[in-house]
Design a protein around this motif. Structure first.
Motif, mmCIF file in Angstrom:
data_model
loop_
_atom_site.group_PDB
_atom_site.id
_atom_site.type_symbol
_atom_site.label_atom_id
_atom_site.label_comp_id
_atom_site.label_asym_id
_atom_site.label_seq_id
_atom_site.Cartn_x
_atom_site.Cartn_y
_atom_site.Cartn_z
ATOM 1 N N UNK A 33 0.740 -1.225 -0.209
ATOM 2 C CA UNK A 33 -0.286 0.037 -0.378
ATOM 3 C C UNK A 33 0.829 1.326 -0.103
ATOM 4 N N UNK A 34 0.536 1.976 -0.329
ATOM 5 C CA UNK A 34 1.737 3.634 0.185
ATOM 6 C C UNK A 34 0.173 4.166 1.145
ATOM 7 N N UNK A 35 1.036 5.588 2.077
ATOM 8 C CA UNK A 35 1.062 6.071 2.788
ATOM 9 C C UNK A 35 1.840 7.398 2.491
ATOM 10 N N UNK A 36 0.505 8.381 3.353
ATOM 11 C CA UNK A 36 1.165 9.464 3.542
ATOM 12 C C UNK A 36 2.325 9.724 4.354
ATOM 13 N N UNK A 37 3.525 10.240 4.783
ATOM 14 C CA UNK A 37 3.751 10.077 6.150
ATOM 15 C C UNK A 37 4.045 11.097 6.473
ATOM 16 N N UNK A 38 4.053 13.251 5.417
ATOM 17 C CA UNK A 38 4.420 13.487 5.933
ATOM 18 C C UNK A 38 3.534 15.110 5.095
ATOM 19 N N UNK A 39 2.746 15.288 5.855
ATOM 20 C CA UNK A 39 2.068 16.496 4.516
ATOM 21 C C UNK A 39 3.257 17.637 4.487
ATOM 22 N N UNK A 40 3.445 18.370 3.567
ATOM 23 C CA UNK A 40 4.563 19.367 3.538
ATOM 24 C C UNK A 40 3.556 20.881 3.213
ATOM 25 N N UNK A 41 2.870 20.788 2.761
ATOM 26 C CA UNK A 41 1.541 21.633 1.944
ATOM 27 C C UNK A 41 0.992 21.957 3.098
ATOM 28 N N UNK A 42 0.467 23.818 2.926
ATOM 29 C CA UNK A 42 -0.708 23.953 4.004
ATOM 30 C C UNK A 42 -2.256 23.632 3.723
ATOM 31 N N UNK A 43 -2.435 22.802 2.219
ATOM 32 C CA UNK A 43 -3.788 22.940 1.707
ATOM 33 C C UNK A 43 -4.074 21.310 2.352
ATOM 34 N N UNK A 44 -4.913 20.675 2.598
ATOM 35 C CA UNK A 44 -5.303 19.446 3.220
ATOM 36 C C UNK A 44 -4.694 17.941 2.058
ATOM 37 N N UNK A 45 -4.311 17.534 2.631
ATOM 38 C CA UNK A 45 -4.170 16.060 2.049
ATOM 39 C C UNK A 45 -5.102 14.907 2.559
ATOM 40 N N UNK A 46 -5.930 14.685 2.414
ATOM 41 C CA UNK A 46 -7.077 14.507 2.236
ATOM 42 C C UNK A 46 -7.448 12.444 1.159
ATOM 43 N N UNK A 47 -6.712 11.135 1.500
ATOM 44 C CA UNK A 47 -6.861 10.018 1.003
ATOM 45 C C UNK A 47 -8.039 9.848 -0.295
ATOM 46 N N UNK A 48 -8.215 10.029 -0.963
ATOM 47 C CA UNK A 48 -9.749 9.256 -1.667
ATOM 48 C C UNK A 48 -10.033 10.904 -2.018
ATOM 49 N N UNK A 49 -9.320 12.230 -1.481
ATOM 50 C CA UNK A 49 -9.899 13.184 -2.140
ATOM 51 C C UNK A 49 -8.974 14.395 -2.967
ATOM 52 N N UNK A 50 -8.057 14.772 -2.182
ATOM 53 C CA UNK A 50 -6.908 15.010 -2.568
ATOM 54 C C UNK A 50 -5.370 14.525 -3.121
ATOM 55 N N UNK A 51 -5.285 12.806 -2.536
ATOM 56 C CA UNK A 51 -3.863 12.575 -3.232
ATOM 57 C C UNK A 51 -4.580 10.721 -3.198
ATOM 58 N N UNK A 52 -4.528 10.283 -3.508
ATOM 59 C CA UNK A 52 -5.259 8.452 -3.915
ATOM 60 C C UNK A 52 -4.064 8.063 -5.023
ATOM 61 N N UNK A 53 -3.772 6.509 -4.630
ATOM 62 C CA UNK A 53 -3.103 5.304 -4.678
ATOM 63 C C UNK A 53 -3.662 5.308 -6.743
ATOM 64 N N UNK A 54 -2.608 4.689 -7.004
ATOM 65 C CA UNK A 54 -3.247 3.616 -8.731
ATOM 66 C C UNK A 54 -1.497 2.906 -8.727
ATOM 67 N N UNK A 55 -2.140 1.964 -9.171
ATOM 68 C CA UNK A 55 -1.104 0.715 -9.437
ATOM 69 C C UNK A 55 0.138 1.215 -9.478
ATOM 70 N N UNK A 56 0.161 2.376 -10.595
ATOM 71 C CA UNK A 56 1.852 2.544 -10.668
ATOM 72 C C UNK A 56 2.487 3.394 -9.410
ATOM 73 N N UNK A 57 1.254 4.118 -8.537
ATOM 74 C CA UNK A 57 2.260 5.481 -7.907
ATOM 75 C C UNK A 57 1.121 5.889 -6.410
ATOM 76 N N UNK A 58 1.520 7.628 -7.330
ATOM 77 C CA UNK A 58 0.098 8.131 -5.809
ATOM 78 C C UNK A 58 -0.164 9.469 -6.670
ATOM 79 N N UNK A 59 -0.699 9.735 -6.958
ATOM 80 C CA UNK A 59 -1.967 11.210 -7.540
ATOM 81 C C UNK A 59 -1.590 11.684 -6.608
ATOM 82 N N UNK A 60 -1.722 13.264 -6.536
ATOM 83 C CA UNK A 60 -2.127 14.758 -5.221
ATOM 84 C C UNK A 60 -2.667 16.405 -6.458
#
Length: 89
Positions: A33-60
């Motif tokens: 799986x992929x997990x977020x280990x450190x958020x760098x932005x002021x904007x929220x990183x919410x799995x399924x909304x502003x980031x998610x996994x694909x077969x080959x990596x991650x999107x934001x």
């Protein structure tokens, strides 16, 4: 095997600039799986909304910037994902 319970080999920084979507390739195995280990932005990183996994990596998107790591399944029970039975060794 070097270390105990840690992350997979790669930590990837993936950054959405100007609110644009971006995908970042990661070395994801079928059982990882992929997990977020450190958020760098002021904007929220919410799995399924502003980031998610694909077969080959991650999107934001929408300004989420963060560092992600692959997590090997069957590692320490992580809390946030319920429902996976851990095999008894």
């Amino acid at each position: 095997g070097g270390y105990y319970g840690g992350y997979g080999n790669d930590v990837v920084r993936c950054e959405s600039r100007d609110n644009r979507s971006r995908s970042c390739p990661m070395n994801v195995g079928r059982r990882d799986g992929i997990r977020l280990i450190r958020q760098l932005s002021d904007k929220p990183c919410i799995e399924g909304q502003t980031w998610g996994q694909t077969r080959s990596g991650v999107w934001v998107t929408q300004g989420c910037r963060a560092e992600f790591a692959t997590s090997r399944s069957g590692g320490r029970p992580g809390g946030s994902y319920g429902g996976y039975p851990y095999p008894a060794d």
